[in-house]
Design a protein around this motif. Structure first.
Motif, mmCIF file in Angstrom:
data_model
loop_
_atom_site.group_PDB
_atom_site.id
_atom_site.type_symbol
_atom_site.label_atom_id
_atom_site.label_comp_id
_atom_site.label_asym_id
_atom_site.label_seq_id
_atom_site.Cartn_x
_atom_site.Cartn_y
_atom_site.Cartn_z
ATOM 1 N N GLU A 259 5.314 5.339 -12.680
ATOM 2 C CA GLU A 259 4.460 4.377 -13.382
ATOM 3 C C GLU A 259 4.968 2.935 -13.283
ATOM 4 O OE1 GLU A 259 1.474 4.994 -14.733
ATOM 5 O OE2 GLU A 259 1.385 2.826 -15.158
ATOM 6 N N PRO A 260 6.242 2.672 -13.658
ATOM 7 C CA PRO A 260 6.718 1.285 -13.555
ATOM 8 C C PRO A 260 6.767 0.762 -12.116
ATOM 9 C CG PRO A 260 8.490 2.739 -14.320
ATOM 10 C CD PRO A 260 7.235 3.530 -14.353
ATOM 11 N N VAL A 261 7.011 1.642 -11.158
ATOM 12 C CA VAL A 261 7.054 1.172 -9.773
ATOM 13 C C VAL A 261 5.639 0.792 -9.317
ATOM 14 C CG1 VAL A 261 7.596 1.777 -7.375
ATOM 15 C CG2 VAL A 261 9.127 2.516 -9.219
ATOM 16 N N TRP A 262 4.677 1.619 -9.676
ATOM 17 C CA TRP A 262 3.289 1.306 -9.316
ATOM 18 C C TRP A 262 2.875 -0.035 -9.929
ATOM 19 C CZ3 TRP A 262 -1.393 0.095 -11.330
ATOM 20 C CH2 TRP A 262 -2.487 0.179 -10.437
ATOM 21 N N SER A 263 3.214 -0.170 -11.172
ATOM 22 C CA SER A 263 2.807 -1.369 -11.895
ATOM 23 C C SER A 263 3.508 -2.630 -11.342
ATOM 24 C CB SER A 263 3.104 -1.112 -13.379
ATOM 25 O OG SER A 263 3.304 -2.285 -14.051
ATOM 26 N N ALA A 264 4.768 -2.478 -10.965
ATOM 27 C CA ALA A 264 5.489 -3.616 -10.375
ATOM 28 C C ALA A 264 4.874 -3.993 -9.031
ATOM 29 C CB ALA A 264 6.963 -3.264 -10.206
ATOM 30 N N ALA A 265 4.515 -2.987 -8.241
ATOM 31 C CA ALA A 265 3.900 -3.260 -6.946
ATOM 32 C C ALA A 265 2.572 -3.983 -7.132
ATOM 33 C CB ALA A 265 3.712 -1.964 -6.168
ATOM 34 N N ASP B 106 0.836 -1.206 0.000
ATOM 35 C CA ASP B 106 0.000 0.000 0.000
ATOM 36 C C ASP B 106 0.872 1.258 0.000
ATOM 37 O OD1 ASP B 106 -2.251 -1.556 0.098
ATOM 38 O OD2 ASP B 106 -2.588 -1.307 2.265
ATOM 39 N N GLU B 107 1.895 1.222 0.855
ATOM 40 C CA GLU B 107 2.771 2.394 0.933
ATOM 41 C C GLU B 107 3.571 2.600 -0.341
ATOM 42 O OE1 GLU B 107 5.189 2.626 4.441
ATOM 43 O OE2 GLU B 107 3.552 1.923 5.711
ATOM 44 N N VAL B 108 4.056 1.491 -0.894
ATOM 45 C CA VAL B 108 4.804 1.592 -2.152
ATOM 46 C C VAL B 108 3.912 2.191 -3.233
ATOM 47 C CG1 VAL B 108 5.945 0.279 -3.990
ATOM 48 C CG2 VAL B 108 6.331 -0.344 -1.593
ATOM 49 N N GLU B 109 2.669 1.727 -3.295
ATOM 50 C CA GLU B 109 1.770 2.217 -4.347
ATOM 51 C C GLU B 109 1.371 3.672 -4.121
ATOM 52 O OE1 GLU B 109 -1.443 -0.470 -5.112
ATOM 53 O OE2 GLU B 109 -0.093 -2.045 -5.837
ATOM 54 N N ALA B 110 1.188 4.033 -2.854
ATOM 55 C CA ALA B 110 0.835 5.427 -2.565
ATOM 56 C C ALA B 110 1.978 6.354 -2.975
ATOM 57 C CB ALA B 110 0.520 5.594 -1.075
ATOM 58 N N ASN B 111 3.190 5.917 -2.676
ATOM 59 C CA ASN B 111 4.372 6.697 -3.045
ATOM 60 C C ASN B 111 4.494 6.799 -4.570
ATOM 61 O OD1 ASN B 111 6.891 8.023 -2.624
ATOM 62 N ND2 ASN B 111 7.975 6.081 -2.971
ATOM 63 N N ALA B 112 4.276 5.671 -5.243
ATOM 64 C CA ALA B 112 4.371 5.655 -6.703
ATOM 65 C C ALA B 112 3.257 6.486 -7.323
ATOM 66 C CB ALA B 112 4.312 4.212 -7.211
ATOM 67 N N GLU B 113 2.102 6.401 -6.718
ATOM 68 C CA GLU B 113 0.947 7.188 -7.190
ATOM 69 C C GLU B 113 1.271 8.684 -7.138
ATOM 70 O OE1 GLU B 113 -1.998 5.617 -8.176
ATOM 71 O OE2 GLU B 113 -2.480 7.629 -8.914
ATOM 72 N N ALA B 114 1.856 9.097 -6.016
ATOM 73 C CA ALA B 114 2.235 10.500 -5.874
ATOM 74 C C ALA B 114 3.314 10.881 -6.883
ATOM 75 C CB ALA B 114 2.728 10.758 -4.446
#
Lengths: 568, 568
Positions: free
Chosen positions: A472-478, A454-462
């Motif tokens: 984008e790639p970090v969100w998608s990997a998460a 959740d935290e990884v995605e929130a960070n990537a989202e921001a």
């Protein structure tokens, strides 16, 4: 070409990546703000760079030797150990009531990271004492604490961990060492232990062995194991040394690396010991030491990787070969640069994961919050395995950058490879770490895992808004990892174990990407840290997809070959 | 736990995977049918297993030493070398007119694979002589051939390659050794050469150094390099030995591994030498040796990996730990099985790639067909780099399976890791292999690459009907690789070099999948070979996707960090 402790890199990770400031805001660690940490790390760095690092080559060439039953260590270790102890470094994280400095474990881990880069063999000695201090604080009687801790904190005495026996390696429950009650409340310990790091040496006055053993009629397996303090010399109540205990070093191992650290076969022949923790409660006490030791080994990998990187980068910037632009050195070649940036990016990722785990451990201590506890527990096997794997991989690439010179021992690149090679093995092999991750650490249904994601995605989202090519790639990997984790928690233990190692590495890859993304954001997507983040996310993160694909195979076909087929 | 040459595995690869039968159908190799090969390999296997392998540990512990200017080798090497030479093994692939056996190089490579698994240090000695024989056959004057080849073929004399100088490692064109014409048609050679394997020893009567040097006023770089035969003892015209030449061993390197193979610094002080090939044509002659040597190094990796696998599998089948089903040994644990199957699957893949290259080389010799030449040239860097990488990776995993025992030298697992570590470096580092692949070997616009991929896809297409779960992913991986290759050939050299290593590995992954698929098809999708193919295609092939993703990044961002940033 000498080692420089990465003080500013660690400070950056602490402040910009793993949220160290939360720690300094707790009551317990209110005195451990950034300025204090900076001063401590600067001082530790000088000690490591100037006093310890110059001994590294000697630790390899003139390793520990057993002479007439006495272990002789590398020349120069005595003065370095004295300097280390005089500086109060052993008790950095121990409680002030006992004479420690009461700093966060995180700071102690940082010092140990530097020390690992300077000389891994040497680092093990105080590390083992620190682990023992922690175990005694948590489990020992007041009497033992009062007698042993002041000596351990000053380094006058040192500590060891005695788990392994010839027939019981990873399977601690199979150990046979016996403990029988003496008339005076002490126990007589008898048995043989192997792989005892710093099991004997001449740097401290006494050596305090914490030994796992079985009481008569104890249950089979791990439920029947108790922990005992068995000192080399029996201390008098005033702390002076009495007679020698009935124990001795049988032999030292001839190892691939880590020559400066004596690895002893210990024989206990009715040696006097005292119970630490309750009868048959040895595993809990041992786990206190083991957990800290696991994370410490992750940091060892990071430390050696940092040193190997520094050496390779320095070599590549000096070595001229062929016609290239810029400085004319091989560091300008695309493939050498690819190797160096890959090393640096992985050191950063592994370091961030280790410090994230350390901060979670300290936050757990400072707040008692179960969520921090779960996070620390979840991150520990990842930090241990990924940190040590990075130690092996990065030191291997460092050797490769040196070309033929790398294979020549005088260069020093090979020593890093040989020394680092133990780290994926000891304190639980990396396979066992991975099984812990997919077993116990997912037994909450994946709650700790999903909270991290959740935290990884929130960070990537921001990050998507400001650095979309990284976010984008970090969100998608998460997201891929989340789906893979959801799939995994629905599998039985057999399937989980079969893919534990690729799952652990996939998680590390994503956590590393998250750390790089934070670093890039902290510098507004500009500068070398953002450049390194781009390298990692473009080139190293994609491995995660292949790893998740492997995970999804589960144990399908794993037993299609019989044992005879494998031996054919 | 002793080494057994994998005779039947190699025979299977030759017959079912790499199309050895085509060779036996050529006029040149009509006498080298499957039965002959089987007899030869069986005999070679016995020699390797019974005579050479028992020396492997001694080669590590009692490596070559320089004593009063004379190199002393591992005790026992003398008898093994005599047995090897007496069996006629040095001249296995040399032409019958010169006293060789005239068998395909492929068969000689197989013997060398076995020999690498038995004792890598030992294997280098005859290997270097074989390389020299090949270079002399192709480039030397009739006089030199007549004088040297009979001695080399019987092993009475041995050969070395002298390329590297301290300032000229991978950059051969920077070498400075001088050659000046004497009055009698010979040359006076002066200079220092480093990393000369088996540069001196006491196993053969004479040592024949092929030395790269520059004539006076030669052009700069590689165009001004000539090759010279510089023997340790100057031979009389009848082949008896005359006076000692003006050359000597300065020192031996202290290496991470391969202790049994003396690695010399050689000094030439006006030593007498004779030109091999035309003036300034040294690089062409050297490439004859280098090309064979590159593939030979790939086979060395395969050989060591096979030995490391055998040792780890045997250990895992005997070591009891914890409560598992079946045999009760750790080989039943899912993660140990995953490691062993991964090792076995990669040894198979690397072996198949190496033999495919060897067969292409022999087909080129037998038919003169340019398509075979292009295939051999394309496969050579892949075979060298992937074979040696597999050697390092598999021996590393083998060590890991041994746990703490793996770090102890007596076990023998660590020696494989240390010995194998040179193979990704010598005969051109694996980075240089990859740059050769994306440079010279794609300079045909990718024709050789696409022809290989056509075959992989045709094979996968055929497999789709009978083994769709294997054929489908292989077809799809080949297609991804095709698109990636098409993209790559459209890039400039800078971008190609930046991703040469992941491109090479992606190609190896797909070629390995093709080989496994052929193996599975040959056994109708049943049995252990099909099981291993499933493991590889399900779990190892997916790496290829991540590698292709890396390739597509090209050199983007690779120079975003300055040299100072990398050194900071």
């Amino acid at each position: 070409m000498s080692f420089r402790s990465p003080v500013s890199d660690v400070e950056f990770v602490l402040s910009a990546v793993v949220g160290y400031n939360q720690l300094a805001e707790t009551k317990r660690f209110e005195d451990a703000g950034a300025e204090t940490v900076s001063a401590v790390l600067g001082e530790a760095g000088r000690l490591c760079d100037e006093v310890v690092a110059p001994l590294n080559r000697a630790s390899d060439l003139q390793g520990a030797r057993l002479e007439d039953g006495v272990v002789r260590v590398t020349p120069g270790f005595d003065a370095a150990y004295a300097a280390f102890c005089d500086g109060g470094w052993v008790g950095l994280a121990a409680s002030p009531e006992r004479g420690g400095m009461g700093l966060p474990e995180t700071v102690q881990f940082a010092v140990n990271e530097f020390l690992s880069g300077a000389c891994l063999s040497f680092q093990l000695l105080p590390l083992l004492s620190q682990g023992q201090i922690e175990a005694l604080e948590a489990h020992a009687s007041e009497e033992i604490k009062a007698l042993y801790m002041p000596k351990l904190l000053t380094g006058k005495w040192s500590g060891t961990m005695n788990l392994t026996e010839p027939q019981a390696g990873s399977d601690v429950g199979a150990l046979r060492t016996k403990a029988e009650l003496n008339g005076d409340g002490s126990f007589a310990i008898s048995g043989q232990k192997i792989f005892i790091s710093w099991g004997d040496h001449d740097l401290s006055e006494n050596i305090c062995h914490l030994v796992l053993a079985r009481l008569p009629d104890a249950a089979a397996g791990t439920r029947g194991i108790s922990l005992f303090m068995v000192p080399k010399y029996l201390p008098n109540p005033d702390g002076t040394l009495g007679t020698a205990n009935a124990l001795n070093v049988v032999s030292l191992e001839h190892k691939m690396g880590l020559h400066g650290s004596p690895t002893a076969v210990m024989n206990y022949d009715g040696a006097t010991g005292w119970l630490v923790g309750p009868e048959n409660g040895g595993m809990a006490a041992m786990f206190t030491m083991m957990n800290a030791a696991r994370l410490a080994v992750g940091f060892q990998g990071v430390g050696v990787a940092e040193a190997a990187y520094q050496k390779a980068a320095a070599f590549a910037s000096e070595r001229k070969q062929g016609a290239v632009g810029g400085t004319g050195a091989i560091i300008e070649f695309a493939d050498v640069r690819r190797m160096l940036m890959g090393m640096k990016a992985d050191v950063f990722a592994a370091r961030a994961i280790c410090y994230a785990c350390a901060v979670a451990l300290d936050m757990e201590k400072a707040t008692g919050d179960e969520a921090w506890m779960a996070r620390a527990a979840f991150l520990t096997p990842i930090a241990k395995a990924f940190g040590s794997d990075v130690g092996v991989e990065v030191s291997g690439t460092g050797l490769q950058i040196h070309g033929g010179m790398g294979f020549v021992e005088e260069t020093g690149a090979a020593q890093f490879v040989r020394d680092a090679r133990i780290t994926p093995i000891y304190e639980g092999t990396n396979g066992i770490q991975a099984m812990d991750l997919v077993g116990r650490k997912l037994s909450d249904g994946g709650e700790a895992a999903f909270r991290l994601l959740d935290e990884v995605e929130a960070n990537a989202e921001a990050a998507r808004a400001v650095l979309p090519e990284l976010g984008e790639p970090v969100w998608s990997a998460a997201e891929t990892l989340r789906e893979t984790s959801e799939w995994l928690v629905a599998q039985d233990q057999g399937a989980r174990n079969a893919v534990a190692v690729p799952f652990l590495r996939a998680f590390a890859r994503v956590l590393g990407a998250d750390a790089h993304l934070k670093a890039a954001l902290a510098e507004d997507g500009k500068g070398p840290r953002a450049g390194l983040a781009r390298f990692y996310i473009d080139r190293l993160l994609p491995e995660h997809d292949a790893l998740c694909a492997q995970v999804r195979v589960g144990d399908k076909g794993l037993y299609d070959l019989s044992v005879d087929d494998l031996l054919a």
